[in-house]
Design a protein around this motif. Structure first.
Motif, mmCIF file in Angstrom:
data_model
loop_
_atom_site.group_PDB
_atom_site.id
_atom_site.type_symbol
_atom_site.label_atom_id
_atom_site.label_comp_id
_atom_site.label_asym_id
_atom_site.label_seq_id
_atom_site.Cartn_x
_atom_site.Cartn_y
_atom_site.Cartn_z
ATOM 1 N N GLU A 1 -5.692 -10.486 -1.155
ATOM 2 C CA GLU A 1 -4.470 -10.737 -1.909
ATOM 3 C C GLU A 1 -3.849 -9.429 -2.397
ATOM 4 O OE1 GLU A 1 -7.696 -12.119 -4.844
ATOM 5 O OE2 GLU A 1 -7.606 -11.352 -2.825
ATOM 6 N N ARG A 2 -2.534 -9.475 -2.596
ATOM 7 C CA ARG A 2 -1.811 -8.280 -3.036
ATOM 8 C C ARG A 2 -2.275 -7.865 -4.427
ATOM 9 N NH1 ARG A 2 2.833 -11.438 -1.637
ATOM 10 N NH2 ARG A 2 3.466 -11.208 -3.796
ATOM 11 N N GLN A 3 -2.325 -6.585 -4.667
ATOM 12 C CA GLN A 3 -2.807 -6.082 -5.950
ATOM 13 C C GLN A 3 -1.846 -6.433 -7.095
ATOM 14 O OE1 GLN A 3 -4.109 -2.065 -5.845
ATOM 15 N NE2 GLN A 3 -4.525 -1.975 -7.991
ATOM 16 N N LEU A 4 -0.548 -6.248 -6.904
ATOM 17 C CA LEU A 4 0.380 -6.539 -7.988
ATOM 18 C C LEU A 4 0.467 -8.029 -8.301
ATOM 19 C CD1 LEU A 4 3.274 -4.034 -7.312
ATOM 20 C CD2 LEU A 4 1.544 -3.946 -9.085
ATOM 21 N N ALA A 5 0.193 -8.855 -7.317
ATOM 22 C CA ALA A 5 0.219 -10.291 -7.539
ATOM 23 C C ALA A 5 -0.891 -10.736 -8.486
ATOM 24 C CB ALA A 5 0.102 -11.031 -6.212
ATOM 25 N N ARG A 6 -1.923 -9.908 -8.647
ATOM 26 C CA ARG A 6 -3.050 -10.272 -9.514
ATOM 27 C C ARG A 6 -2.852 -9.821 -10.943
ATOM 28 N NH1 ARG A 6 -6.400 -7.434 -5.665
ATOM 29 N NH2 ARG A 6 -7.135 -6.255 -7.442
ATOM 30 N N ARG A 7 -1.807 -9.090 -11.237
ATOM 31 C CA ARG A 7 -1.619 -8.547 -12.592
ATOM 32 C C ARG A 7 -0.932 -9.533 -13.495
ATOM 33 N NH1 ARG A 7 -1.902 -2.327 -12.606
ATOM 34 N NH2 ARG A 7 -3.188 -2.166 -10.821
ATOM 35 N N LEU B 1 -0.549 6.067 -6.866
ATOM 36 C CA LEU B 1 -1.539 5.146 -7.411
ATOM 37 C C LEU B 1 -2.548 4.741 -6.344
ATOM 38 C CD1 LEU B 1 0.964 2.800 -9.282
ATOM 39 C CD2 LEU B 1 -0.466 4.581 -10.298
ATOM 40 N N ALA B 2 -3.795 4.546 -6.762
ATOM 41 C CA ALA B 2 -4.823 4.072 -5.836
ATOM 42 C C ALA B 2 -4.541 2.622 -5.481
ATOM 43 C CB ALA B 2 -6.195 4.196 -6.487
ATOM 44 N N TYR B 3 -4.805 2.246 -4.244
ATOM 45 C CA TYR B 3 -4.540 0.878 -3.806
ATOM 46 C C TYR B 3 -5.808 0.234 -3.257
ATOM 47 C CZ TYR B 3 -2.727 -3.150 -1.346
ATOM 48 O OH TYR B 3 -2.495 -4.424 -0.932
ATOM 49 N N LYS B 4 -6.096 -0.966 -3.727
ATOM 50 C CA LYS B 4 -7.224 -1.735 -3.211
ATOM 51 C C LYS B 4 -6.865 -3.209 -3.334
ATOM 52 C CE LYS B 4 -12.112 -2.682 -3.824
ATOM 53 N NZ LYS B 4 -13.277 -2.502 -4.682
ATOM 54 N N PRO B 5 -6.690 -3.908 -2.185
ATOM 55 C CA PRO B 5 -6.354 -5.328 -2.263
ATOM 56 C C PRO B 5 -7.520 -6.139 -2.818
ATOM 57 C CG PRO B 5 -6.783 -4.685 0.001
ATOM 58 C CD PRO B 5 -6.829 -3.435 -0.820
ATOM 59 N N GLY B 6 -7.246 -7.371 -3.183
ATOM 60 C CA GLY B 6 -8.281 -8.244 -3.724
ATOM 61 C C GLY B 6 -9.330 -8.585 -2.679
ATOM 62 N N ALA B 7 -10.418 -9.197 -3.111
ATOM 63 C CA ALA B 7 -11.537 -9.525 -2.230
ATOM 64 C C ALA B 7 -11.116 -10.415 -1.068
ATOM 65 C CB ALA B 7 -12.645 -10.205 -3.036
ATOM 66 N N GLU C 1 0.832 -1.203 0.000
ATOM 67 C CA GLU C 1 0.000 0.000 0.000
ATOM 68 C C GLU C 1 0.867 1.254 0.000
ATOM 69 O OE1 GLU C 1 -3.824 1.999 2.254
ATOM 70 O OE2 GLU C 1 -2.955 0.166 3.056
ATOM 71 N N ALA C 2 1.931 1.273 0.783
ATOM 72 C CA ALA C 2 2.840 2.428 0.822
ATOM 73 C C ALA C 2 3.557 2.610 -0.512
ATOM 74 C CB ALA C 2 3.855 2.260 1.952
ATOM 75 N N ILE C 3 3.870 1.504 -1.174
ATOM 76 C CA ILE C 3 4.528 1.577 -2.480
ATOM 77 C C ILE C 3 3.594 2.226 -3.495
ATOM 78 C CG2 ILE C 3 5.429 0.185 -4.394
ATOM 79 C CD1 ILE C 3 6.382 -1.813 -2.161
ATOM 80 N N PHE C 4 2.323 1.833 -3.484
ATOM 81 C CA PHE C 4 1.345 2.432 -4.390
ATOM 82 C C PHE C 4 1.223 3.930 -4.115
ATOM 83 C CE2 PHE C 4 0.364 -1.680 -5.775
ATOM 84 C CZ PHE C 4 -0.533 -1.621 -6.824
ATOM 85 N N LYS C 5 1.147 4.316 -2.834
ATOM 86 C CA LYS C 5 1.037 5.735 -2.478
ATOM 87 C C LYS C 5 2.255 6.514 -2.945
ATOM 88 C CE LYS C 5 -2.106 5.258 1.413
ATOM 89 N NZ LYS C 5 -2.305 5.405 2.854
ATOM 90 N N HIS C 6 3.443 5.898 -2.827
ATOM 91 C CA HIS C 6 4.677 6.549 -3.268
ATOM 92 C C HIS C 6 4.598 6.946 -4.744
ATOM 93 C CE1 HIS C 6 8.975 7.332 -3.696
ATOM 94 N NE2 HIS C 6 8.943 6.551 -4.763
#
Length: 68
Positions: free
Chosen positions: A62-68, A53-59, A45-50
Protein backbone atom coordinates in the motif's frame (compact mmCIF):
# COMPACT_ATOMS: atom_id res chain seq x y z
CA UNK A 1 -12.04 27.50 -1.46
CA UNK A 2 -14.35 24.61 -0.68
CA UNK A 3 -14.62 23.56 2.96
CA UNK A 4 -15.49 19.91 3.57
CA UNK A 5 -16.68 18.61 6.89
CA UNK A 6 -14.85 15.33 6.28
CA UNK A 7 -12.36 14.67 3.46
CA UNK A 8 -13.53 11.04 3.42
CA UNK A 9 -16.72 12.34 1.76
CA UNK A 10 -14.57 13.11 -1.31
CA UNK A 11 -13.06 9.61 -1.68
CA UNK A 12 -13.30 8.20 -5.20
CA UNK A 13 -14.51 11.53 -6.63
CA UNK A 14 -12.93 12.91 -9.78
CA UNK A 15 -10.21 15.55 -9.55
CA UNK A 16 -10.37 18.07 -12.38
CA UNK A 17 -7.94 20.75 -13.54
CA UNK A 18 -8.77 24.43 -14.07
CA UNK A 19 -10.24 23.58 -17.50
CA UNK A 20 -12.50 20.89 -15.96
CA UNK A 21 -10.50 18.03 -17.49
CA UNK A 22 -10.34 14.91 -15.32
CA UNK A 23 -6.92 14.28 -13.77
CA UNK A 24 -7.89 11.23 -11.71
CA UNK A 25 -9.75 10.25 -8.56
CA UNK A 26 -8.93 12.03 -5.31
CA UNK A 27 -6.91 9.17 -3.81
CA UNK A 28 -4.80 8.81 -6.97
CA UNK A 29 -3.53 12.39 -7.23
CA UNK A 30 -0.98 14.34 -5.21
CA UNK A 31 -0.47 18.06 -5.69
CA UNK A 32 2.95 19.69 -5.43
CA UNK A 33 2.22 22.63 -3.16
CA UNK A 34 5.12 24.66 -4.55
CA UNK A 35 4.00 24.43 -8.19
CA UNK A 36 0.31 23.52 -7.76
CA UNK A 37 0.88 20.77 -10.36
CA UNK A 38 -0.72 17.33 -9.96
CA UNK A 39 1.27 14.06 -9.80
CA UNK A 40 -0.22 10.59 -10.03
CA UNK A 41 -0.05 8.36 -6.95
CA UNK A 42 1.80 5.69 -8.92
CA UNK A 43 4.76 8.11 -8.80
CA UNK A 44 4.80 8.13 -5.00
CA UNK A 45 8.38 6.86 -4.65
CA UNK A 46 9.65 9.59 -7.01
CA UNK A 47 7.65 12.19 -5.07
CA UNK A 48 9.31 11.11 -1.81
CA UNK A 49 12.76 11.28 -3.46
CA UNK A 50 11.97 14.77 -4.79
CA UNK A 51 11.48 15.95 -1.21
CA UNK A 52 14.49 14.02 0.11
CA UNK A 53 12.34 11.59 2.11
CA UNK A 54 12.89 7.87 2.60
CA UNK A 55 10.24 5.73 0.93
CA UNK A 56 8.99 2.31 2.02
CA UNK A 57 5.57 1.00 0.97
CA UNK A 58 3.40 -0.92 3.41
CA UNK A 59 3.73 -4.67 3.97
CA UNK A 60 0.98 -5.34 1.43
CA UNK A 61 2.39 -2.78 -1.02
CA UNK A 62 0.00 0.00 0.00
CA UNK A 63 1.02 3.60 -0.62
CA UNK A 64 2.88 5.24 2.24
CA UNK A 65 0.90 8.49 2.28
CA UNK A 66 -2.37 6.58 2.22
CA UNK A 67 -1.45 5.13 5.63
CA UNK A 68 -0.97 8.48 7.36
Amino acid sequence: MIHAADVREWRNLDVVDTDSHKIGVLEAVYVDTTTDEPAMAEQEEAIFKHYGLAYKPGAAGERQLARR
